[in-house]
Design a protein around this motif. Sequence first.
Motif, PDB file in Angstrom:
ATOM      1  N   LEU A  56     -49.546 -22.887 -58.514  1.00  0.00           N
ATOM      2  CA  LEU A  56     -48.357 -22.387 -57.828  1.00  0.00           C
ATOM      3  C   LEU A  56     -48.548 -20.955 -57.345  1.00  0.00           C
ATOM      4  O   LEU A  56     -48.062 -20.578 -56.272  1.00  0.00           O
ATOM      5  CB  LEU A  56     -47.144 -22.483 -58.750  1.00  0.00           C
ATOM      6  CG  LEU A  56     -46.526 -23.881 -58.836  1.00  0.00           C
ATOM      7  CD1 LEU A  56     -45.537 -23.966 -59.990  1.00  0.00           C
ATOM      8  CD2 LEU A  56     -45.834 -24.258 -57.528  1.00  0.00           C
ATOM      9  N   ALA A  59     -50.550 -21.201 -54.251  1.00  0.00           N
ATOM     10  CA  ALA A  59     -49.730 -21.754 -53.169  1.00  0.00           C
ATOM     11  C   ALA A  59     -48.769 -20.708 -52.611  1.00  0.00           C
ATOM     12  O   ALA A  59     -48.539 -20.645 -51.400  1.00  0.00           O
ATOM     13  CB  ALA A  59     -48.956 -22.970 -53.679  1.00  0.00           C
ATOM     14  N   LYS A  60     -48.247 -19.882 -53.490  1.00  0.00           N
ATOM     15  CA  LYS A  60     -47.186 -18.952 -53.106  1.00  0.00           C
ATOM     16  C   LYS A  60     -47.712 -17.624 -52.561  1.00  0.00           C
ATOM     17  O   LYS A  60     -47.120 -17.060 -51.633  1.00  0.00           O
ATOM     18  CB  LYS A  60     -46.290 -18.699 -54.326  1.00  0.00           C
ATOM     19  CG  LYS A  60     -44.971 -18.032 -54.033  1.00  0.00           C
ATOM     20  CD  LYS A  60     -44.083 -18.103 -55.266  1.00  0.00           C
ATOM     21  CE  LYS A  60     -42.703 -17.529 -55.022  1.00  0.00           C
ATOM     22  NZ  LYS A  60     -41.825 -17.699 -56.209  1.00  0.00           N
ATOM     23  N   CYS A  68     -49.297 -26.209 -51.108  1.00  0.00           N
ATOM     24  CA  CYS A  68     -47.860 -26.471 -50.962  1.00  0.00           C
ATOM     25  C   CYS A  68     -47.639 -27.904 -50.469  1.00  0.00           C
ATOM     26  O   CYS A  68     -46.804 -28.638 -51.008  1.00  0.00           O
ATOM     27  CB  CYS A  68     -47.234 -25.494 -49.964  1.00  0.00           C
ATOM     28  SG  CYS A  68     -47.364 -23.751 -50.403  1.00  0.00           S
ATOM     29  N   PHE A  71     -48.394 -30.435 -53.191  1.00  0.00           N
ATOM     30  CA  PHE A  71     -47.283 -30.540 -54.138  1.00  0.00           C
ATOM     31  C   PHE A  71     -46.152 -31.382 -53.551  1.00  0.00           C
ATOM     32  O   PHE A  71     -45.523 -32.171 -54.259  1.00  0.00           O
ATOM     33  CB  PHE A  71     -46.764 -29.157 -54.512  1.00  0.00           C
ATOM     34  CG  PHE A  71     -47.580 -28.461 -55.565  1.00  0.00           C
ATOM     35  CD1 PHE A  71     -47.900 -29.098 -56.756  1.00  0.00           C
ATOM     36  CD2 PHE A  71     -48.013 -27.162 -55.381  1.00  0.00           C
ATOM     37  CE1 PHE A  71     -48.641 -28.469 -57.730  1.00  0.00           C
ATOM     38  CE2 PHE A  71     -48.759 -26.507 -56.357  1.00  0.00           C
ATOM     39  CZ  PHE A  71     -49.077 -27.161 -57.529  1.00  0.00           C
ATOM     40  N   GLY A  72     -45.881 -31.196 -52.260  1.00  0.00           N
ATOM     41  CA  GLY A  72     -44.856 -32.005 -51.617  1.00  0.00           C
ATOM     42  C   GLY A  72     -45.211 -33.476 -51.609  1.00  0.00           C
ATOM     43  O   GLY A  72     -44.359 -34.341 -51.852  1.00  0.00           O
ATOM     44  N   GLN A 113     -43.247 -21.037 -48.694  1.00  0.00           N
ATOM     45  CA  GLN A 113     -43.933 -22.117 -49.407  1.00  0.00           C
ATOM     46  C   GLN A 113     -43.055 -23.352 -49.559  1.00  0.00           C
ATOM     47  O   GLN A 113     -43.551 -24.489 -49.533  1.00  0.00           O
ATOM     48  CB  GLN A 113     -44.427 -21.644 -50.783  1.00  0.00           C
ATOM     49  CG  GLN A 113     -43.373 -21.432 -51.841  1.00  0.00           C
ATOM     50  CD  GLN A 113     -42.661 -20.094 -51.707  1.00  0.00           C
ATOM     51  OE1 GLN A 113     -42.986 -19.292 -50.816  1.00  0.00           O
ATOM     52  NE2 GLN A 113     -41.706 -19.848 -52.586  1.00  0.00           N
ATOM     53  N   THR A 114     -41.741 -23.187 -49.689  1.00  0.00           N
ATOM     54  CA  THR A 114     -40.878 -24.358 -49.890  1.00  0.00           C
ATOM     55  C   THR A 114     -40.777 -25.216 -48.628  1.00  0.00           C
ATOM     56  O   THR A 114     -40.586 -26.423 -48.721  1.00  0.00           O
ATOM     57  CB  THR A 114     -39.460 -23.938 -50.348  1.00  0.00           C
ATOM     58  OG1 THR A 114     -38.861 -23.111 -49.351  1.00  0.00           O
ATOM     59  CG2 THR A 114     -39.509 -23.202 -51.681  1.00  0.00           C
ATOM     60  N   HIS A 116     -43.307 -25.778 -46.609  1.00  0.00           N
ATOM     61  CA  HIS A 116     -44.529 -26.588 -46.622  1.00  0.00           C
ATOM     62  C   HIS A 116     -44.459 -27.677 -47.698  1.00  0.00           C
ATOM     63  O   HIS A 116     -44.984 -28.779 -47.508  1.00  0.00           O
ATOM     64  CB  HIS A 116     -45.748 -25.699 -46.828  1.00  0.00           C
ATOM     65  CG  HIS A 116     -46.067 -24.845 -45.641  1.00  0.00           C
ATOM     66  ND1 HIS A 116     -46.584 -25.357 -44.478  1.00  0.00           N
ATOM     67  CD2 HIS A 116     -45.920 -23.513 -45.442  1.00  0.00           C
ATOM     68  CE1 HIS A 116     -46.755 -24.381 -43.601  1.00  0.00           C
ATOM     69  NE2 HIS A 116     -46.348 -23.245 -44.154  1.00  0.00           N
ATOM     70  N   ILE A 117     -43.806 -27.370 -48.815  1.00  0.00           N
ATOM     71  CA  ILE A 117     -43.592 -28.406 -49.834  1.00  0.00           C
ATOM     72  C   ILE A 117     -42.729 -29.522 -49.254  1.00  0.00           C
ATOM     73  O   ILE A 117     -43.010 -30.713 -49.436  1.00  0.00           O
ATOM     74  CB  ILE A 117     -42.945 -27.797 -51.097  1.00  0.00           C
ATOM     75  CG1 ILE A 117     -43.924 -26.841 -51.788  1.00  0.00           C
ATOM     76  CG2 ILE A 117     -42.523 -28.904 -52.078  1.00  0.00           C
ATOM     77  CD1 ILE A 117     -43.285 -26.008 -52.892  1.00  0.00           C
ATOM     78  N   ASP A 181     -39.840 -24.355 -55.289  1.00  0.00           N
ATOM     79  CA  ASP A 181     -41.131 -24.487 -55.960  1.00  0.00           C
ATOM     80  C   ASP A 181     -40.976 -24.477 -57.476  1.00  0.00           C
ATOM     81  O   ASP A 181     -41.473 -25.362 -58.170  1.00  0.00           O
ATOM     82  CB  ASP A 181     -42.113 -23.412 -55.497  1.00  0.00           C
ATOM     83  CG  ASP A 181     -41.555 -22.000 -55.585  1.00  0.00           C
ATOM     84  OD1 ASP A 181     -40.349 -21.831 -55.902  1.00  0.00           O
ATOM     85  OD2 ASP A 181     -42.308 -21.041 -55.337  1.00  0.00           O
ATOM     86  N   VAL A 209     -41.285 -28.372 -57.977  1.00  0.00           N
ATOM     87  CA  VAL A 209     -42.626 -28.631 -58.492  1.00  0.00           C
ATOM     88  C   VAL A 209     -42.661 -28.415 -59.991  1.00  0.00           C
ATOM     89  O   VAL A 209     -43.291 -29.192 -60.718  1.00  0.00           O
ATOM     90  CB  VAL A 209     -43.651 -27.729 -57.778  1.00  0.00           C
ATOM     91  CG1 VAL A 209     -45.052 -27.923 -58.377  1.00  0.00           C
ATOM     92  CG2 VAL A 209     -43.666 -28.006 -56.284  1.00  0.00           C
TER      93      VAL A 209
END
Length: 211
Positions: A56, A59-60, A68, A71-72, A113-114, A116-117, A181, A209
Motif C-alpha cells: 500500500l 501504491a500510494k 492500485c 488491488f482493485g 490512488q483510490t 486507480h483502485i 485504500d 483494501v
Amino acid sequence: MGIIFSRDAFSRRLAEEATPETITSYARLYTNGDPPNLPHSHILYAYRDPFVRSALHAAKYRNRTDLCVLFGELLWYTFGEELSTESLLNGTPWLVIPIPLSKRHRRVRGYNQTEHIAEGFLKYADVRAFVFSPHSLLMTPSHTHQTHTLRKIERLKNSIGSFTVSDNAAIQGKTIILIDDVITTGATLREASRVLYAAGARLIHYLAVAH
C-alpha cells in the motif's frame, strides 16, 4: 511514526512480481468483520500485515499505480460478483465513487490512488451494474486528507466538513460503492457517507483494501 519503504524482501518481491497471484500469496486476509459503525463493508487485507503495508505504501507514495489497479482487481475477484448480482437485481446501476484527494495532495502525488483502485475494480465489471463516478464527491478546499499522524479524536474532528457533493440530483436514490485504500478509524468514510446520504443516497457499500 510513518511507514518506511525499505529494500526488504517484500519490496523486492513487489518490484519483481507485482501480480494478483503474488499479492494473494503474501497478503494476510482481513477476517474481523465490519469496522465499527460501517455496515456493508468489504475489506480484503489486514493492514498490520507487513507485506500489505509495503504494498500500500508503494501504491500510494511510490507512483505504483499498477499496484492500485491490482488491488482493485482483487477487490473485484473477491466481492465483485456478489455486488454485481445485487446491483442487477436492484435494476439501477450503482455509482462507484473513490474517496477524493485534496488538490494539494493530488498535485504533489500526481494521482489519486483510490481512483486507480476503482478502475481496477471496474476492469471486469458488467457495465449494466456499475457507473464510475469520480467527480460526484469532492474534497472541500478548506480541508486536507486525513493523515496517519492524527490521533483518533483528531481524525474525527478533522473529517467534519471535508467533503461536498457536486450534483445532488446524480446521487438521489442511488446505491453507492465508496472506495478507499485503508480504513483506520472510519472517520473519513463516515463523513463522506454523511454528505452522500444528505444528498439523497439510498444505500452505501464500502470497499477497502485494508483495515
